[in-house]
Design an enzyme around this catalytic site. Structure first.
Site, PDB file in Angstrom:
ATOM      1  CB  SER A   8      -0.881  -0.045   1.254  1.00 58.82           C
ATOM      2  OG  SER A   8      -1.961   0.820   1.140  1.00 58.82           O
ATOM      3  CB  CYS A  58      -1.937  10.178  28.785  1.00 61.46           C
ATOM      4  SG  CYS A  58      -3.247  11.218  29.389  1.00 61.46           S
TER       5      CYS A  58
HETATM    6  N1  LLP Z   1      -6.846  -4.953  -1.534  1.00 62.70           N
HETATM    7  C1  LLP Z   1      -6.291  -5.650  -0.533  1.00 62.70           C
HETATM    8  C2  LLP Z   1      -6.337  -7.114  -0.573  1.00 62.70           C
HETATM    9  C3  LLP Z   1      -5.693  -4.986   0.535  1.00 62.70           C
HETATM   10  O1  LLP Z   1      -5.129  -5.685   1.519  1.00 62.70           O
HETATM   11  C4  LLP Z   1      -5.683  -3.573   0.569  1.00 62.70           C
HETATM   12  C5  LLP Z   1      -5.075  -2.846   1.691  1.00 62.70           C
HETATM   13  C6  LLP Z   1      -6.289  -2.889  -0.494  1.00 62.70           C
HETATM   14  C7  LLP Z   1      -6.856  -3.615  -1.529  1.00 62.70           C
HETATM   15  C8  LLP Z   1      -6.344  -1.397  -0.550  1.00 62.70           C
HETATM   16  O2  LLP Z   1      -5.086  -0.832  -0.604  1.00 62.70           O
HETATM   17  P1  LLP Z   1      -4.903   0.732  -0.857  1.00 62.70           P
HETATM   18  O3  LLP Z   1      -5.391   1.041  -2.246  1.00 62.70           O
HETATM   19  O4  LLP Z   1      -5.693   1.460   0.157  1.00 62.70           O
HETATM   20  O5  LLP Z   1      -3.452   0.927  -0.717  1.00 62.70           O
HETATM   21  N2  LLP Z   1      -3.564   1.017   7.367  1.00 62.70           N
HETATM   22  C9  LLP Z   1      -2.548   1.193   6.352  1.00 62.70           C
HETATM   23  C10 LLP Z   1      -2.930   0.574   5.034  1.00 62.70           C
HETATM   24  C11 LLP Z   1      -3.220  -0.901   5.110  1.00 62.70           C
HETATM   25  C12 LLP Z   1      -3.670  -1.448   3.790  1.00 62.70           C
HETATM   26  C13 LLP Z   1      -4.124  -2.838   3.922  1.00 62.70           C
HETATM   27  N3  LLP Z   1      -4.613  -3.407   2.723  1.00 62.70           N
HETATM   28  C14 LLP Z   1      -2.223   2.676   6.202  1.00 62.70           C
HETATM   29  O6  LLP Z   1      -2.815   3.489   6.904  1.00 62.70           O
HETATM   30  O7  LLP Z   1      -1.359   3.031   5.415  1.00 62.70           O
END
Ligand code: LLP
Length: 448
Positions: free
Chosen positions: A213, A353
């Site tokens: 990502s 905190c």
């Molecule tokens: N498809 C699958 C199978 C995924 O695991 C993910 C993201 C996406 C699509 C969407 O990816 P994107 O287009 O949003 O990059 N919490 C982390 C990001 C974790 C992404 C997990 N999977 C952050 O805040 O950067």
């Protein structure tokens, strides 16, 4: 870096008016006054246009919004109305999508450890497909099918292609050392294809991979696509999904590929690897990140002579965990004067905190910043609200969509009652097993 905030970090309808910056023709300072802070504000026009661009680049049946980036019923409906499929990664996300009225055949289910209840619900609702991640999951699907109550599951197989990309170790997924999917390198992927193809419980339609990502280099996304496309072509499946991952610009000076460029790169890579079908994707961040921003109110400004200045706002790591988790960088500006230069250097922190509660280290801020000012951090529409918590019992913020001079609350702010809604005064339940084993351990301990 003391210049004004770059327009490329703001939602598409952002404009400067007499009351400062407006989004969707609504002044941001007015939103803060009316709905309180912290507040997530989404430009509805921007969200819709991003969905439309993605659908135009990949085709209606080839693009699923990865709802983990930001999900509520209004967002699920919006993505569906704009022609996108919805990618859900848990029973909870599936429930929200179904309750929002998204038809099951427009929903795909993900997850590396789906339990039987999640699988049963998805199969009985007849979701479009399930992305199967492991042999244990296949066991569960076969057990459910053997009950005779469920139709065969439409599936794609999650492959770990041995190509990982992404802005931080925690969000790189496609390597061989990954909890996700069947490895190409060790032959698991080939075994999985054979098993799924032979199983009466599954209809194998395709293969899937997601390399990571916040990927800003299309070459990396293309490399992942090529690896999985080669395998898809050899396997004789009819669908190929290359996941999400397209990065966005968080700070001035970065650049990210467009949906059209992403489409060309992954299609070319897939063709080059012998795949001549469609290529499907699952963008999350690139749909919602820049459409959203967070409004905070400044509460304290503390100058430590010879050290630094701290500016504290009324949210923090409970509404934006990304700086603490991935060292992610953001920018900030004052909606009342969006063109102000930002010569002041300060550590922008939240109200939690702990010292790690930093929103922006070494933030560039306007020199006339004051206590009570509304401060905005742009590009917080992805994985901000989605990963929000009640740490320190802070109520989670409200979320508003703005458009054409109107604001609608799509998720209300939590209240004190919400903070208490899970606490109970339940009576103790007798749980001990009176075997004498406990006494034995106690006796042993006392003799040491
Ligand atoms: N498809 C699958 C199978 C995924 O695991 C993910 C993201 C996406 C699509 C969407 O990816 P994107 O287009 O949003 O990059 N919490 C982390 C990001 C974790 C992404 C997990 N999977 C952050 O805040 O950067």
């Amino acid at each position: 870096m003391s210049s004004a905030i770059e327009p490329e970090l703001l939602p598409l309808t952002a404009e400067e008016g007499p009351a400062g910056l407006t989004v969707g023709a609504v002044p941001l300072t007015e939103l803060a006054r009316r709905f309180g802070t912290p507040l997530f504000v989404y430009d509805e026009e921007h969200l819709r246009r991003r969905c439309q661009e993605a659908v135009a680049a990949f085709g209606r049946d080839n693009v699923a919004y990865a709802s983990k980036a930001f999900l509520c019923t209004a967002m699920a409906r919006l993505a569906h109305e704009e022609g996108m499929l919805l990618d859900v990664a848990s029973g909870g996300e599936l429930a929200v999508a179904l309750r929002a009225g998204v038809p099951a055949d427009r929903i795909v289910l993900h997850g590396n450890n789906k339990d039987e209840a999640e699988l049963r619900r998805a199969i009985s609702a007849r979701v479009r497909h399930i992305v199967v991640d492991s042999f244990d999951e296949m066991d569960r699907i076969e057990r459910l099918h053997a009950t005779g109550e469920l139709p065969p599951a439409q599936i794609q197989l999650r492959i770990a292609p041995g190509v990982a990309a992404g802005a931080h170790e925690s969000i790189r997924t496609g390597g061989s050392d990954s909890k996700f999917g069947f490895g190409l390198a060790d032959g698991s992927a080939t075994t999985a294809v054979r098993r799924a193809a032979a199983s009466p419980a599954m209809v194998l339609e395709g293969v899937h991979a997601h390399v990571g990502s916040q990927v800003l280099d299309a070459t990396e996304l293309a490399a992942g696509a090529a690896a999985v496309a080669r395998f898809a072509a050899q396997s004789g499946v009819c669908r190929l999904t290359v996941g999400g991952g397209l990065g966005v610009v968080y700070e001035a000076g970065q650049s990210a590929p467009t949906f059209a460029e992403w489409a060309v790169r992954v299609r070319d890579a897939a063709r080059g690897a012998g795949w001549d079908g469609d290529v499907a994707v699952e963008p999350g961040r690139s749909i919602v990140a820049r459409a959203g921003l967070t409004l905070y109110r400044v509460g304290t400004i503390k100058h430590i002579h010879g050290v630094r200045t701290y500016v504290s706002v009324d949210g923090g790591m409970s509404d934006n965990l990304r700086p603490a988790l991935y060292a992610s960088r953001y920018e900030a500006f004052l909606p009342r004067s969006p063109r102000s230069p930002r010569p002041l250097r300060a550590r922008l922190v939240g109200k939690h905190c702990e010292s790690g509660d930093v929103i922006i280290d070494n933030a560039a801020l306007p020199a006339d910043l004051q206590v009570s000012d509304v401060l905005a951090t742009p590009v917080t529409g992805a994985y901000g609200y989605a990963m929000a918590s009640n740490y320190n019992k802070l109520p989670r913020p409200a979320v508003v969509f703005v458009r054409d001079g109107h604001a609608r609350v799509v998720v209300r702010r939590e209240t004190e009652d919400d903070l208490l809604r899970l606490d109970t005064d339940a009576a103790p339940v007798e749980m001990s097993v009176r075997s004498g084993a406990g006494e034995l351990v106690a006796a042993r301990q006392s003799s040491v």
